[in-house]
Design a protein around this motif. Structure first.
Motif, PDB file in Angstrom:
ATOM      1  N   PHE A   1     -10.911  37.852   4.586  1.00 22.17           N
ATOM      2  CA  PHE A   1     -11.886  38.909   5.906  1.00 22.17           C
ATOM      3  C   PHE A   1     -10.792  39.818   6.875  1.00 22.17           C
ATOM      4  O   PHE A   1      -9.773  39.227   7.958  1.00 22.17           O
ATOM      5  N   ILE A   2     -10.888  41.287   6.366  1.00 20.57           N
ATOM      6  CA  ILE A   2      -9.358  41.812   7.474  1.00 20.57           C
ATOM      7  C   ILE A   2     -10.449  42.667   8.292  1.00 20.57           C
ATOM      8  O   ILE A   2     -11.730  42.776   8.457  1.00 20.57           O
ATOM      9  N   ARG A   3      -9.620  42.861   9.498  1.00 21.73           N
ATOM     10  CA  ARG A   3     -10.055  43.417  10.661  1.00 21.73           C
ATOM     11  C   ARG A   3      -8.650  44.877  10.908  1.00 21.73           C
ATOM     12  O   ARG A   3      -8.073  44.248  11.251  1.00 21.73           O
ATOM     13  N   GLU A   4      -9.497  46.118  10.533  1.00 21.43           N
ATOM     14  CA  GLU A   4      -8.492  46.754  11.212  1.00 21.43           C
ATOM     15  C   GLU A   4      -8.739  47.211  12.608  1.00 21.43           C
ATOM     16  O   GLU A   4      -9.862  47.419  13.119  1.00 21.43           O
ATOM     17  N   ASP A   5      -7.224  47.293  13.346  1.00 19.80           N
ATOM     18  CA  ASP A   5      -7.206  47.719  14.701  1.00 19.80           C
ATOM     19  C   ASP A   5      -6.071  47.830  14.978  1.00 19.80           C
ATOM     20  O   ASP A   5      -4.305  47.898  14.887  1.00 19.80           O
ATOM     21  N   LEU A   6      -5.952  48.404  16.670  1.00 22.93           N
ATOM     22  CA  LEU A   6      -4.319  48.862  17.019  1.00 22.93           C
ATOM     23  C   LEU A   6      -3.861  47.521  17.933  1.00 22.93           C
ATOM     24  O   LEU A   6      -4.337  46.304  17.767  1.00 22.93           O
ATOM     25  N   THR A   7      -2.831  47.368  17.404  1.00 22.70           N
ATOM     26  CA  THR A   7      -1.642  46.069  17.816  1.00 22.70           C
ATOM     27  C   THR A   7      -2.137  45.466  19.278  1.00 22.70           C
ATOM     28  O   THR A   7      -2.291  44.262  18.609  1.00 22.70           O
TER      29      THR A   7
ATOM     30  N   PRO B   1      18.151  65.954   6.434  1.00 19.37           N
ATOM     31  CA  PRO B   1      17.707  65.646   7.963  1.00 19.37           C
ATOM     32  C   PRO B   1      17.622  66.476   8.788  1.00 19.37           C
ATOM     33  O   PRO B   1      18.815  67.535   8.638  1.00 19.37           O
ATOM     34  N   ILE B   2      16.393  66.350   9.743  1.00 22.04           N
ATOM     35  CA  ILE B   2      16.764  67.427  10.524  1.00 22.04           C
ATOM     36  C   ILE B   2      18.501  67.539  11.567  1.00 22.04           C
ATOM     37  O   ILE B   2      18.854  66.194  12.181  1.00 22.04           O
ATOM     38  N   PRO B   3      18.795  68.703  12.107  1.00 22.92           N
ATOM     39  CA  PRO B   3      19.683  68.655  12.980  1.00 22.92           C
ATOM     40  C   PRO B   3      19.178  68.266  14.176  1.00 22.92           C
ATOM     41  O   PRO B   3      18.150  68.674  14.466  1.00 22.92           O
ATOM     42  N   GLU B   4      20.567  66.987  14.825  1.00 22.11           N
ATOM     43  CA  GLU B   4      20.303  66.624  16.049  1.00 22.11           C
ATOM     44  C   GLU B   4      19.560  68.093  16.911  1.00 22.11           C
ATOM     45  O   GLU B   4      20.856  69.147  17.244  1.00 22.11           O
ATOM     46  N   GLY B   5      18.660  67.645  17.778  1.00 23.43           N
ATOM     47  CA  GLY B   5      18.407  68.298  18.754  1.00 23.43           C
ATOM     48  C   GLY B   5      17.398  69.683  18.206  1.00 23.43           C
ATOM     49  O   GLY B   5      16.825  70.486  19.686  1.00 23.43           O
ATOM     50  N   MET B   6      17.200  69.616  17.109  1.00 25.93           N
ATOM     51  CA  MET B   6      16.101  70.814  16.587  1.00 25.93           C
ATOM     52  C   MET B   6      14.457  70.555  17.221  1.00 25.93           C
ATOM     53  O   MET B   6      13.577  71.212  17.151  1.00 25.93           O
ATOM     54  N   LEU B   7      14.602  68.996  17.401  1.00 22.08           N
ATOM     55  CA  LEU B   7      13.133  68.642  17.379  1.00 22.08           C
ATOM     56  C   LEU B   7      12.689  68.312  18.508  1.00 22.08           C
ATOM     57  O   LEU B   7      13.417  67.418  19.504  1.00 22.08           O
ATOM     58  N   LYS B   8      12.020  68.780  19.261  1.00 16.56           N
ATOM     59  CA  LYS B   8      11.618  69.330  20.680  1.00 16.56           C
ATOM     60  C   LYS B   8       9.856  68.041  20.557  1.00 16.56           C
ATOM     61  O   LYS B   8       9.421  68.453  19.947  1.00 16.56           O
ATOM     62  N   SER B   9      10.260  68.101  21.852  1.00 11.12           N
ATOM     63  CA  SER B   9       8.299  67.531  22.878  1.00 11.12           C
ATOM     64  C   SER B   9       7.329  68.093  22.162  1.00 11.12           C
ATOM     65  O   SER B   9       6.222  68.497  22.158  1.00 11.12           O
ATOM     66  N   ASP B  10       7.839  69.788  22.640  1.00 11.86           N
ATOM     67  CA  ASP B  10       6.593  70.907  22.979  1.00 11.86           C
ATOM     68  C   ASP B  10       6.000  71.240  21.516  1.00 11.86           C
ATOM     69  O   ASP B  10       4.866  71.329  21.311  1.00 11.86           O
ATOM     70  N   ASP B  11       6.950  71.187  20.161  1.00 14.64           N
ATOM     71  CA  ASP B  11       6.280  70.585  18.979  1.00 14.64           C
ATOM     72  C   ASP B  11       5.538  69.846  18.922  1.00 14.64           C
ATOM     73  O   ASP B  11       5.084  69.774  17.876  1.00 14.64           O
ATOM     74  N   LEU B  12       5.225  68.527  19.186  1.00 11.14           N
ATOM     75  CA  LEU B  12       5.053  67.506  18.465  1.00 11.14           C
ATOM     76  C   LEU B  12       3.733  67.325  19.065  1.00 11.14           C
ATOM     77  O   LEU B  12       2.896  67.924  19.484  1.00 11.14           O
ATOM     78  N   ILE B  13       2.828  67.206  18.035  1.00  6.71           N
ATOM     79  CA  ILE B  13       1.801  66.494  17.755  1.00  6.71           C
ATOM     80  C   ILE B  13       1.481  65.136  17.801  1.00  6.71           C
ATOM     81  O   ILE B  13       1.928  64.992  16.345  1.00  6.71           O
ATOM     82  N   LEU B  14       0.838  63.984  17.871  1.00 11.32           N
ATOM     83  CA  LEU B  14       1.151  62.852  18.019  1.00 11.32           C
ATOM     84  C   LEU B  14      -0.540  62.100  17.307  1.00 11.32           C
ATOM     85  O   LEU B  14      -1.544  62.421  17.589  1.00 11.32           O
ATOM     86  N   LEU B  15      -0.097  60.426  17.069  1.00 11.26           N
ATOM     87  CA  LEU B  15      -1.233  59.528  17.187  1.00 11.26           C
ATOM     88  C   LEU B  15      -1.528  59.554  18.747  1.00 11.26           C
ATOM     89  O   LEU B  15      -0.770  59.792  19.377  1.00 11.26           O
ATOM     90  N   GLU B  16      -3.499  59.163  19.220  1.00  5.91           N
ATOM     91  CA  GLU B  16      -3.605  59.213  20.422  1.00  5.91           C
ATOM     92  C   GLU B  16      -2.416  57.741  20.656  1.00  5.91           C
ATOM     93  O   GLU B  16      -2.675  57.121  20.342  1.00  5.91           O
ATOM     94  N   ASP B  17      -2.888  57.462  21.818  1.00  6.19           N
ATOM     95  CA  ASP B  17      -2.212  56.510  22.243  1.00  6.19           C
ATOM     96  C   ASP B  17      -2.365  54.844  22.353  1.00  6.19           C
ATOM     97  O   ASP B  17      -3.941  54.919  21.560  1.00  6.19           O
ATOM     98  N   GLY B  18      -2.190  53.808  22.126  1.00 10.43           N
ATOM     99  CA  GLY B  18      -2.536  52.810  21.289  1.00 10.43           C
ATOM    100  C   GLY B  18      -1.685  52.964  20.172  1.00 10.43           C
ATOM    101  O   GLY B  18      -1.348  51.604  19.845  1.00 10.43           O
ATOM    102  N   HIS B  19      -1.518  53.443  19.547  1.00  8.05           N
ATOM    103  CA  HIS B  19      -0.780  53.964  18.480  1.00  8.05           C
ATOM    104  C   HIS B  19       0.296  52.688  17.999  1.00  8.05           C
ATOM    105  O   HIS B  19       1.543  53.747  18.463  1.00  8.05           O
ATOM    106  N   CYS B  20       0.936  51.860  18.093  1.00 14.75           N
ATOM    107  CA  CYS B  20       2.138  51.974  17.903  1.00 14.75           C
ATOM    108  C   CYS B  20       3.854  52.301  17.207  1.00 14.75           C
ATOM    109  O   CYS B  20       4.308  52.826  17.570  1.00 14.75           O
TER     110      CYS B  20
END
Length: 295
Positions: free
Chosen positions: A125-131, A182-201
């Motif tokens: 029996f499988i239940r899919e949920d956040l951690t 690989p992405i050069p160090e320093g090129m990845l910026k917070s302003d560029d990011l889109i993420l999963l919503e809070d709760g996803h580990c």
């Protein structure tokens, strides 16, 4: 005198349903029978466990503590019954497995056919949920095991390794990060990011791996699933993170998305089968981890 398992079960149901009538229905007994059982429990404990008001039932401090301890007692008792039923027959009968959404669609289709062949008597029996909710389910005895990703702090939980899953970057075609290697160090910026919503580990694990804080503000995008996230990246809304198992399963097969390593160190999350420490089904959880191995 000590409380009976029936009395503890009644109290647990009362806490879940906040109603004597609904708790009695869930226990398949009459409301007077459930009420009498709770009153007997109060006599044994020497204190009220619920406050009875018109239209609502609320636990007292003693009741809340009793429920917390009752969940562990009832879970261990249920473990005992299942272990006795399946003595000498590992992974047979009912097994309640939780699994996180960033693993379930990519691991289960590959692993379930072989698992059924290897353990034909298993009723999964499988239940899919956040951690966080899966960990709570393990501790409350609602789940026998759960597939989660580490690192994740969870006292009272043991685990067995399934395998490692590299965390990759996904960028829109034409974006400065949509290159090779690989992405050069320093090129990845917070302003560029889109993420999963809070709760996803995966969200927290990826941010920790690249040592970047989550973007903030009212106009920050957040996706409810990896499938939605890929569509958002393809639409040019930003850069994100994907697990290798999702990429291998074809999730990023989109002409508008480029996937590349985050760094030469290849940050990873560890996929494990977790269970409540002391569970009588620990040996079966270990067998399940072996059957689900990624390596």
């Amino acid at each position: 005198m000590l409380p009976t398992l029936r009395q503890l079960h009644y109290l647990k149901l009362l806490a879940e349903h906040a109603s004597f009538s609904r708790a009695a229905e869930a226990a398949h007994v009459s409301q007077p029978a459930l009420s009498a059982g709770v009153q007997e429990l109060e006599k044994i404990l020497g204190a009220p466990v619920v406050e009875r008001t018109r239209g609502a039932v609320q636990l007292t401090a003693v009741g809340a503590e009793a429920v917390k301890r009752a969940e562990d007692v009832l879970a261990r008792t249920e473990d005992l019954v299942e272990a006795a039923k399946n003595a000498g027959k590992p992974l047979s009968g009912r097994f309640r497995l939780g699994i996180i959404p960033t693993v379930a669609p990519f691991l289960l289709p590959r692993a379930l056919p072989g698992l059924r062949d290897q353990y034909p008597a298993l009723r999964l029996f499988i239940r899919e949920d956040l951690t966080p909710r899966l960990i709570a389910g393990l501790k409350a005895g609602q789940l026998d095991a759960a597939v989660i990703a580490l690192p994740y702090e969870a006292p009272g939980i043991d685990h067995a390794r399934i395998g490692d899953d590299e965390i990759l970057a996904a960028a829109p075609v034409g974006h400065p990060l949509a290159g090779l290697g690989p992405i050069p160090e320093g090129m990845l910026k917070s302003d560029d990011l889109i993420l999963l919503e809070d709760g996803h580990c995966l969200r927290d694990q990826a941010l920790a791996a690249v040592n970047i804080e989550a973007p903030r503000g009212e106009d920050v995008f957040a996706a409810t699933s990896l499938h939605t996230l890929v569509q958002m990246v393809s639409a040019g809304l930003g850069v994100s993170f994907l697990p290798q198992m999702a990429v291998t399963a074809g999730l990023a097969d989109n002409p508008g998305v480029v996937v590349r390593p985050i760094s030469a160190d290849a940050p990873r999350r560890e996929i494990v089968v977790a269970w409540r420490a002391g569970s009588s089904r620990a040996a079966e959880a270990r067998l399940l981890a072996e059957a689900l191995k990624l390596d």
